[in-house]
Design an enzyme around this catalytic site. Structure first.
Site, PDB file in Angstrom:
ATOM      1  N   CYS A 180      -2.076   0.687  -4.212  1.00 11.48           N
ATOM      2  CA  CYS A 180      -2.684   0.541  -2.445  1.00 11.48           C
ATOM      3  C   CYS A 180      -3.630   1.843  -2.458  1.00 11.48           C
ATOM      4  O   CYS A 180      -3.870   2.955  -3.294  1.00 11.48           O
ATOM      5  CB  CYS A 180      -1.091   0.619  -1.767  1.00 11.48           C
ATOM      6  SG  CYS A 180      -1.900   0.385   0.061  1.00 11.48           S
ATOM      7  N   CYS A 194       4.080   0.815   3.073  1.00  8.21           N
ATOM      8  CA  CYS A 194       2.815  -0.134   3.000  1.00  8.21           C
ATOM      9  C   CYS A 194       2.537  -0.332   4.627  1.00  8.21           C
ATOM     10  O   CYS A 194       3.515  -1.458   4.973  1.00  8.21           O
ATOM     11  CB  CYS A 194       2.845  -0.346   1.735  1.00  8.21           C
ATOM     12  SG  CYS A 194       1.321  -1.550   1.750  1.00  8.21           S
ATOM     13  N   HIS A 196       4.544   0.607  -2.840  1.00  8.94           N
ATOM     14  CA  HIS A 196       5.029   1.769  -2.351  1.00  8.94           C
ATOM     15  C   HIS A 196       5.530   1.589  -1.054  1.00  8.94           C
ATOM     16  O   HIS A 196       4.987   0.484  -0.213  1.00  8.94           O
ATOM     17  CB  HIS A 196       3.539   2.759  -2.295  1.00  8.94           C
ATOM     18  CG  HIS A 196       2.642   2.318  -1.462  1.00  8.94           C
ATOM     19  ND1 HIS A 196       2.658   2.941  -0.013  1.00  8.94           N
ATOM     20  CD2 HIS A 196       2.165   1.424  -1.105  1.00  8.94           C
ATOM     21  CE1 HIS A 196       2.340   2.755   1.505  1.00  8.94           C
ATOM     22  NE2 HIS A 196       0.286   1.859   0.714  1.00  8.94           N
ATOM     23  N   ASP A 207      -3.442   3.183  -0.098  1.00  9.11           N
ATOM     24  CA  ASP A 207      -3.173   4.001   1.183  1.00  9.11           C
ATOM     25  C   ASP A 207      -3.394   6.003   0.931  1.00  9.11           C
ATOM     26  O   ASP A 207      -2.873   5.846  -0.811  1.00  9.11           O
ATOM     27  CB  ASP A 207      -1.670   3.606   1.221  1.00  9.11           C
ATOM     28  CG  ASP A 207      -1.633   4.469   2.289  1.00  9.11           C
ATOM     29  OD1 ASP A 207      -0.980   6.048   2.597  1.00  9.11           O
ATOM     30  OD2 ASP A 207      -0.539   3.813   2.770  1.00  9.11           O
ATOM     31  N   ARG A 260      -1.650   8.018   1.092  1.00 11.83           N
ATOM     32  CA  ARG A 260      -0.626   9.151   0.514  1.00 11.83           C
ATOM     33  C   ARG A 260      -0.242   8.131  -1.267  1.00 11.83           C
ATOM     34  O   ARG A 260       0.584   9.442  -1.815  1.00 11.83           O
ATOM     35  CB  ARG A 260       0.434   8.534   1.226  1.00 11.83           C
ATOM     36  CG  ARG A 260      -0.129   8.649   2.295  1.00 11.83           C
ATOM     37  CD  ARG A 260       1.399   8.464   3.452  1.00 11.83           C
ATOM     38  NE  ARG A 260       0.768   7.666   4.173  1.00 11.83           N
ATOM     39  CZ  ARG A 260       2.267   6.405   4.464  1.00 11.83           C
ATOM     40  NH1 ARG A 260       2.796   7.020   5.267  1.00 11.83           N
ATOM     41  NH2 ARG A 260       1.718   5.246   4.966  1.00 11.83           N
TER      42      ARG A 260
HETATM   43 ZN   LIG Z   1      -0.323   0.254   1.002  1.00 13.56          ZN
END
Ligand SMILES: [Zn+2]
Length: 185
Positions: free
Chosen positions: A50, A106, A103, A52, A54
């Site tokens: 992803c 999400c 993850h 993201d 993080r």
């Molecule tokens: Zn995500």
């Protein structure tokens, strides 16, 4: 059956180093940069993750320059561009391990479970909804979304002339954004 156990071990070991306070991280030194620029890249795994902020695959697996071929897209969904990237790395860079990494927490999965997004986001949430069906638990939905992508890759490359499927491992895992641990599915 797992074929590339050594490569999976390398990812798992990288994640263990990431979890420790003394994590060494990957080699991003100028010499590693010059070496890979001169000799070309030989990544040992393809990671679909992803976007993201993080979720940082190179950090999670303590990987340096030239070690991972990473494809990042919100919700770790697949379309032809992502499949083209995977095909390139598997057929031309000879990667034999493909990991789809979902993850916890999400936002793309949550958006899908909450009815989907607007604009271009809808392309992502529609794909996630197709993957999760009636499931509404975020963690279970995350796993289903990863397994859906794994299934697509397996199907699309099952009979590829340049990618020997007998040598290939296509796996899913979920990264915990709080603990840093990778759970293999
Ligand atoms: Zn995500």
């Amino acid at each position: 059956m797992i074929k590339n156990r050594d490569l999976i071990q390398r990812l798992a070991e990288g994640n263990r180093r990431y979890l420790t306070a003394s994590a060494a991280g990957g080699d991003v030194s100028p010499s590693a940069r010059r070496k890979t620029a001169a000799e070309g890249q030989r990544p040992y795994a393809i990671v679909v993750a992803c976007s993201d902020s993080r979720v940082i695959p190179e950090s999670i697996f303590s990987a340096g320059i030239g070690e991972l071929f990473v494809i990042r897209v919100a919700g770790n969904v697949l379309d032809n561009h992502q499949l083209g990237s995977i095909e390139y790395a598997a057929a031309h860079l000879h990667c034999r391990l493909i990991l789809v990494l979902g993850h916890t927490g999400c936002g793309a999965v949550s958006a899908a479970l909450n009815g989907g997004g607007d604009g271009f986001i809808r392309y992502i949430t529609d794909e996630i909804l197709a993957a999760v069906g009636q499931e509404r638990d975020p963690d279970a939905a995350c796993c289903l979304n990863v397994e859906h992508a794994v299934g697509i890759i397996r199907r699309e490359f099952a009979l590829h002339p340049e990618i020997p499927s007998a040598d290939l491992d296509i796996l899913g895992a979920v990264y915990d954004i709080a603990t840093g641990e990778v759970r293999w599915l």
